[in-house]
Write an enzyme that holds these catalytic residues in place. Sequence first.
Site, PDB file in Angstrom:
ATOM      1  N   GLY A   1      34.794  41.929  45.357  1.00 56.56           N
ATOM      2  CA  GLY A   1      35.599  41.922  44.224  1.00 56.56           C
ATOM      3  C   GLY A   1      36.852  41.580  44.161  1.00 56.56           C
ATOM      4  N   ASN A   2      37.652  41.677  43.343  1.00 55.39           N
ATOM      5  CA  ASN A   2      39.387  41.124  43.383  1.00 55.39           C
ATOM      6  C   ASN A   2      39.964  42.372  42.875  1.00 55.39           C
ATOM      7  OD1 ASN A   2      39.680  40.852  40.375  1.00 55.39           O
ATOM      8  ND2 ASN A   2      37.742  39.594  40.523  1.00 55.39           N
ATOM      9  N   ARG A   3      41.187  41.932  42.886  1.00 56.70           N
ATOM     10  CA  ARG A   3      42.387  42.877  42.687  1.00 56.70           C
ATOM     11  C   ARG A   3      42.617  43.069  41.351  1.00 56.70           C
ATOM     12  NH1 ARG A   3      45.372  43.863  47.188  1.00 56.70           N
ATOM     13  NH2 ARG A   3      44.903  42.223  48.853  1.00 56.70           N
ATOM     14  N   SER A   4      42.134  42.504  40.130  1.00 58.13           N
ATOM     15  CA  SER A   4      42.464  42.971  38.848  1.00 58.13           C
ATOM     16  C   SER A   4      42.249  44.340  38.363  1.00 58.13           C
ATOM     17  CB  SER A   4      41.467  41.927  37.995  1.00 58.13           C
ATOM     18  OG  SER A   4      41.610  42.026  36.706  1.00 58.13           O
TER      19      SER A   4
ATOM     20  N   ALA B   1      39.174  38.328  35.548  1.00 58.98           N
ATOM     21  CA  ALA B   1      39.002  37.535  36.746  1.00 58.98           C
ATOM     22  C   ALA B   1      37.747  37.609  37.265  1.00 58.98           C
ATOM     23  CB  ALA B   1      39.881  38.134  38.011  1.00 58.98           C
TER      24      ALA B   1
END
Length: 408
Positions: free
Chosen positions: A219-222, A285
Amino acid sequence: MTGSLEPRPLHGQRLLVCVGGGIAAYKSLELVRRLRDAGAEVQVAMTDGAQQFVTTLSFQALSGHPVRTSLWDSAAEAAMGHIELARWADRIVVAPATADLLARLAHGFANDLVTTLCLATTAPITVAPAMNHRMWQHPATAANLAVLRERGVQIIGPEDGPLAEGESGPGRLSEPGDIVATLAGGHAATAAARDLAGMRVVVSAGPTYEDLDPVRYLGNRSSGKMGFAVAASAARRGAEVVLVAGPVHLPTPAGVSRVDVRSAAQMREAVLAALPADIYIGAAAVADYAPRVAVPNKIKKTGEKLELDLVRTPDILAEVAAQTQALKLVVGFAAETENVEHYARGKLKAKRLDMIIANRVGIAEGGFESDQNALTAYWKDGEREFASAPKTRLADALMDLIVERLNA
Ligand code: PMT
């Protein structure tokens, strides 16, 4: 060119915040702080009910003024009579405005300090309602709102989302940042302008999660904050908005229709299904790579190394931009850690976009997760910079630019 975001947009304004008796009164503490940050001088009046939730002392500390609670307080009246206070205000902001308070305001009651101030003032009044969703949807509340609206009262919110009593629906007090943004100059005007009425806007927001196995994902930090703010802003301007949201925990902005997805593949499917549209704004993102397969059982710890077999995800933005149907504007976002303009312009060209909004990520403030951001918009023969500001406010400024580019 530099955007016209002033750091203290309410500088010199005298605002009287009237706090009603609801659980959302705690959010008004933050509202007072933010109004002062925006340059306003703030005084506070509280109903009896409000004092059941928050103390006068807290508001006094944050506003820097004694807090008024009663018509019959001779010491306070001697310092500044309530009529004088009503005259002092450039604007009255009632937040939270409970169902009871809205009813009393609609019917011209003056049976406590807050309603008397509202009746005695000639200044414009803003109300930010907050209440249980059934009370909000009750025809009596709707009728009271209609009377107030007719009288020129500005109404901000409420938002849709989880409510204090464990239920969910429309009735949450708008976020203090949104209230400040709406009060801050042009934004009240843009909200009223409804210059996107009749247009369909599709916005993507948040991260995507690419499953590796039943317990792990990439995943990512968005957080989704930027995209949600953009969707809310477009809806306030009258657009029909579809928000395709990755896995985030944010309430759905008022007037927005939301589709929740998890992976890049699901996001692509939901975005394409939401077309045709007039405007697409890709704030999500999206993962660039996903596991070739999500294995059905938990990956076991066996060797010293684990190699993942990742494959490129479809580029949703480029695919939307290549659609032959009549999209009037396709806007991408670019999250960059270096050479921001170079990479952003590269994406603008490669993905055949009308505009790209670049932000620097990987720094302490701004970009992912933060409530603040700083942006630069690039299009073929122009650019505009937006200095660091709350995402809610930036979203309004971006929508101004989008409308400008639509009409260019
Ligand atoms: O959500 P927040 O915490 O508020 O943070 C906001 C944000 C930093 C996520 C947002 O402002 C932002 O920059 N979003 C785009 C992030 C990104 O993925 O940038 P990118 O440079 O990797 O992608 C460029 C564009 O292509 C983006 O519009 C993206 O949505 C789109 N894309 C990317 C890959 C892919 N497979 N499909 C896409 O549509």
